[in-house]
Design an enzyme around this catalytic site. Structure first.
Site, PDB file in Angstrom:
ATOM      1  N   LYS A  23      54.097  -1.808  20.045  1.00 32.54           N
ATOM      2  CA  LYS A  23      53.890  -0.817  21.115  1.00 32.54           C
ATOM      3  C   LYS A  23      52.773  -1.266  22.050  1.00 32.54           C
ATOM      4  O   LYS A  23      52.921  -1.233  23.269  1.00 32.54           O
ATOM      5  CB  LYS A  23      53.582   0.540  20.472  1.00 32.54           C
ATOM      6  N   SER A  24      51.637  -1.696  21.473  1.00 38.16           N
ATOM      7  CA  SER A  24      50.490  -2.089  22.313  1.00 38.16           C
ATOM      8  C   SER A  24      50.851  -3.264  23.217  1.00 38.16           C
ATOM      9  O   SER A  24      50.497  -3.294  24.402  1.00 38.16           O
ATOM     10  CB  SER A  24      49.308  -2.492  21.424  1.00 38.16           C
ATOM     11  N   ARG A  28      51.337  -3.596  27.492  1.00 35.65           N
ATOM     12  CA  ARG A  28      50.585  -4.598  28.268  1.00 35.65           C
ATOM     13  C   ARG A  28      51.517  -5.550  29.008  1.00 35.65           C
ATOM     14  O   ARG A  28      51.180  -6.054  30.075  1.00 35.65           O
ATOM     15  CB  ARG A  28      49.620  -5.347  27.330  1.00 35.65           C
ATOM     16  N   GLY A  95      48.589   7.768  25.110  1.00 34.68           N
ATOM     17  CA  GLY A  95      47.179   7.530  25.419  1.00 34.68           C
ATOM     18  C   GLY A  95      46.954   6.147  26.013  1.00 34.68           C
ATOM     19  O   GLY A  95      46.119   5.966  26.907  1.00 34.68           O
ATOM     20  N   ARG A 123      43.239  14.882  24.751  1.00 38.73           N
ATOM     21  CA  ARG A 123      42.599  13.613  24.345  1.00 38.73           C
ATOM     22  C   ARG A 123      41.473  13.229  25.306  1.00 38.73           C
ATOM     23  O   ARG A 123      41.605  13.373  26.516  1.00 38.73           O
ATOM     24  CB  ARG A 123      43.673  12.517  24.211  1.00 38.73           C
ATOM     25  N   GLN A 170      41.491   0.669  23.874  1.00 42.50           N
ATOM     26  CA  GLN A 170      41.929   1.271  25.136  1.00 42.50           C
ATOM     27  C   GLN A 170      40.790   1.295  26.141  1.00 42.50           C
ATOM     28  O   GLN A 170      40.983   0.999  27.323  1.00 42.50           O
ATOM     29  CB  GLN A 170      42.473   2.680  24.885  1.00 42.50           C
ATOM     30  N   ASP A 316      45.535   2.919  13.017  1.00 43.12           N
ATOM     31  CA  ASP A 316      46.789   3.686  13.113  1.00 43.12           C
ATOM     32  C   ASP A 316      47.547   3.725  11.791  1.00 43.12           C
ATOM     33  O   ASP A 316      48.522   4.475  11.656  1.00 43.12           O
ATOM     34  CB  ASP A 316      47.684   3.096  14.210  1.00 43.12           C
ATOM     35  N   ARG A 347      44.015  13.333  13.059  1.00 40.36           N
ATOM     36  CA  ARG A 347      44.739  12.739  11.928  1.00 40.36           C
ATOM     37  C   ARG A 347      44.002  12.881  10.607  1.00 40.36           C
ATOM     38  O   ARG A 347      44.623  12.662   9.556  1.00 40.36           O
ATOM     39  CB  ARG A 347      45.085  11.268  12.225  1.00 40.36           C
ATOM     40  N   ARG A 389      53.193   9.123  13.818  1.00 38.70           N
ATOM     41  CA  ARG A 389      52.777   8.418  12.583  1.00 38.70           C
ATOM     42  C   ARG A 389      52.723   9.378  11.390  1.00 38.70           C
ATOM     43  O   ARG A 389      52.999   8.982  10.262  1.00 38.70           O
ATOM     44  CB  ARG A 389      51.440   7.711  12.797  1.00 38.70           C
TER      45      ARG A 389
HETATM   46  O1  SPQ Z   1      48.767   5.220  22.894  1.00 31.46           O
HETATM   47  P1  SPQ Z   1      48.215   6.131  21.849  1.00 31.46           P
HETATM   48  O2  SPQ Z   1      48.850   7.474  21.944  1.00 31.46           O
HETATM   49  O3  SPQ Z   1      46.716   6.224  21.904  1.00 31.46           O
HETATM   50  O4  SPQ Z   1      48.629   5.503  20.435  1.00 31.46           O
HETATM   51  C1  SPQ Z   1      47.975   5.208  19.188  1.00 31.46           C
HETATM   52  C2  SPQ Z   1      49.104   5.280  18.085  1.00 31.46           C
HETATM   53  O5  SPQ Z   1      48.917   5.771  16.991  1.00 31.46           O
HETATM   54  O6  SPQ Z   1      50.171   4.743  18.402  1.00 31.46           O
HETATM   55  C3  SPQ Z   1      46.804   6.119  18.854  1.00 31.46           C
HETATM   56  F1  SPQ Z   1      47.052   7.320  18.635  1.00 31.46           F
HETATM   57  O7  SPQ Z   1      47.536   3.841  19.138  1.00 31.46           O
HETATM   58  C4  SPQ Z   1      46.420   3.314  19.876  1.00 31.46           C
HETATM   59  C5  SPQ Z   1      45.363   2.852  18.905  1.00 31.46           C
HETATM   60  O8  SPQ Z   1      44.920   3.885  18.068  1.00 31.46           O
HETATM   61  C6  SPQ Z   1      46.929   2.158  20.697  1.00 31.46           C
HETATM   62  C7  SPQ Z   1      45.851   1.257  21.176  1.00 31.46           C
HETATM   63  C8  SPQ Z   1      46.155   0.242  22.221  1.00 31.46           C
HETATM   64  O9  SPQ Z   1      47.332  -0.094  22.428  1.00 31.46           O
HETATM   65  O10 SPQ Z   1      45.190  -0.253  22.842  1.00 31.46           O
HETATM   66  C9  SPQ Z   1      44.573   1.278  20.645  1.00 31.46           C
HETATM   67  C10 SPQ Z   1      44.151   2.266  19.626  1.00 31.46           C
HETATM   68  O11 SPQ Z   1      43.452   3.326  20.263  1.00 31.46           O
HETATM   69  P2  SPQ Z   1      41.867   3.264  20.585  1.00 31.46           P
HETATM   70  O12 SPQ Z   1      41.538   4.671  21.034  1.00 31.46           O
HETATM   71  O13 SPQ Z   1      41.218   2.902  19.293  1.00 31.46           O
HETATM   72  O14 SPQ Z   1      41.633   2.293  21.643  1.00 31.46           O
END
Ligand code: SPQ
Length: 429
Positions: A23-24, A28, A95, A123, A170, A316, A347, A389
């Site tokens: 997903k990440s 990107r 997010g 959030r 993020q 996650d 969570r 999740r």
């Molecule tokens: O995109 P989203 O909703 O924030 O998704 C989550 C997930 O569980 O899929 C978090 F709820 O993943 C984030 C992860 O926790 C995805 C991510 C990224 O792609 O950069 C980084 C993580 O969040 P963070 O707040 O630690 O930067």
């Protein structure tokens, strides 16, 4: 919202599945493909709801993005070619879309408004807004800029040196995406390393980035060049089947092409430490992200303690690790994980509440949870609370819980793993 009734698995899990794209990395690939010059072709893109939100937002910024033979084709025209959207950008539940695009659009010459679903509206955005404002960004939002709807008036930015107060990929990525458009240097210092997909992809697209042990330096990168991207399988999705195969007796599953980026493999380190039987075949380093086939066989687990630098490497996966801990001998302690409180749900609360409903011996703490096992789980009515999740963790729990487990709001899993039930069915035949 849909509910589902599941009964304890009477067979085992056998066979192999190809884990859907990370997903990440999928997010990107759309971001960098959209701001690069020339075509970017993305293979094994995750077509979950979150990544489709990112495509939707970039289309509203004027980028041509098409699906051709299961691949995503992005016709990038460069970082200065994005157009002011005529509509509010709705990121849905994502997010990552919201935070990363906020960094990118802070330096664009137009106005953008972001909103999202009920979870997104809660959030925190200040973590991103604070460093972006230090760079000169003009951002307004609900609750003093902490919540969506949020409005960004793009402007000229200047580089900053920023010590990350929290471990967040993020936030780091939002600063990098602003930094490549800012005047002067942008330096980011991390105490604990978070996922580095943005850094790897920026480098591969020709951006100006230098990485040392705990610092990242970016400079203006006015020209990025489109690339072919293969998205490895999402280790966060594979985690559900790794734990399922460990817990369901006489199982052996092979998970194909799973991303093995060291900033994401904390789940493997913890499961191995707990005694899980995991082995690797076909290790690849395609372009800029490593991946491998992973074989998992059922086994007995012992408790573990998780804290410090491993937490961002498995943040996650904590819901599914908590389930594994209910079946491990001894007391598992998870500390330093307060970031879990600001995910799609809180969570810590949702994991503890839902696993307690199944009979687990689990308590919340201020920064994590304490779980004592092993406990025979018993079916009950539980709820994903709209968190993908949590939904998938509860499905895995239902495979080992006595009787019937009813899971409310199960369609949340479409956010990151639309084929989850198809894959489960394939392994249970
Ligand atoms: O995109 P989203 O909703 O924030 O998704 C989550 C997930 O569980 O899929 C978090 F709820 O993943 C984030 C992860 O926790 C995805 C991510 C990224 O792609 O950069 C980084 C993580 O969040 P963070 O707040 O630690 O930067």
């Amino acid at each position: 919202m849909t509910d589902i009734n599941l009964v304890k698995l009477s067979s085992n899990l056998k066979g192999e599945i190809t884990i859907p794209g990370d997903k990440s990395i999928s997010h990107r690939s759309i971001i960098f493909g959209s701001i690069a010059e020339g075509q970017t072709i993305v293979e094994n893109f995750l077509t979950g709801e979150d990544c489709l939100s990112t495509i939707y937002c970039f289309k509203l910024l004027g980028v041509k993005i098409d699906v051709v033979d299961d691949k995503i084709h992005i016709n990038g025209k460069g970082i200065s070619s994005l157009l002011e959207p005529h509509e509010v950008l709705d990121v849905g539940n994502s997010g990552t879309t919201l935070r990363l695009m906020s960094g990118l659009l802070s330096a664009q010459n137009f106005h953008t408004v972001f909103t999202g679903d009920d979870s997104i509206k809660k959030r925190p955005m200040k973590r991103v807004v604070t460093p972006l404002k230090m760079m000169g960004a003009r951002i307004l939002g609900r609750n003093n800029g902490d919540n969506t709807p949020i409005s960004i008036e793009g402007t000229e930015l200047s580089g900053i040196r920023y010590e990350m107060p929290i471990a967040s990929a993020q936030v780091k990525s939002a600063i990098i995406l602003a930094g490549i458009q800012a005047n002067g240097n942008t330096e980011i210092l991390e105490e604990y390393k978070t996922r580095d997909h943005t850094e790897r992809m920026l480098k591969a697209f020709g951006g100006n980035i230098t990485i040392t042990e705990n610092s990242i330096l970016v400079k203006k990168s006015s020209k990025l060049v489109g690339q072919s991207v293969y998205v490895p399988g999402d280790i966060s999705s594979a985690a559900f089947f790794m734990v399922a195969a460990t817990l369901v007796k006489d199982s052996r599953v092979k998970l194909l092409k799973v991303g093995m980026n060291p900033t994401r493999t904390g789940i493997i380190d913890v499961l191995e430490n707990m005694g899980a039987k995991i082995s690797y075949e076909n290790v690849f380093e395609e372009a800029f992200e490593p991946f491998s086939d992973i074989v998992v066989e059922s086994g007995n687990l012992i408790a573990s303690e998780l804290d410090g630098s491993i937490i961002p490497r498995l943040i996650d996966e904590i819901p599914i690790i908590a389930l594994a801990a209910t079946q491990a001998i001894g007391t598992t302690i998870i500390k330093g994980a307060e970031e879990l409180k600001v995910k799609e749900t809180n969570r810590i609360d949702t994991v503890v509440t839902q696993l307690k409903l199944l009979g687990a011996n689990i308590e919340a703490t201020s920064d994590g949870m304490v779980i004592t096992g092993p406990t025979q789980l018993k079916g009950n009515v539980v709820d994903s609370n709209g968190d993908h999740r949590i939904g998938m963790m509860l499905v895995v729990a239902s495979l080992i819980a006595e009787g019937t487990t009813t899971i409310k709001n199960i369609d949340a899993i479409n956010v990151s793993y639309p084929n989850f039930f198809k894959h489960l069915e394939k392994l249970t035949h």
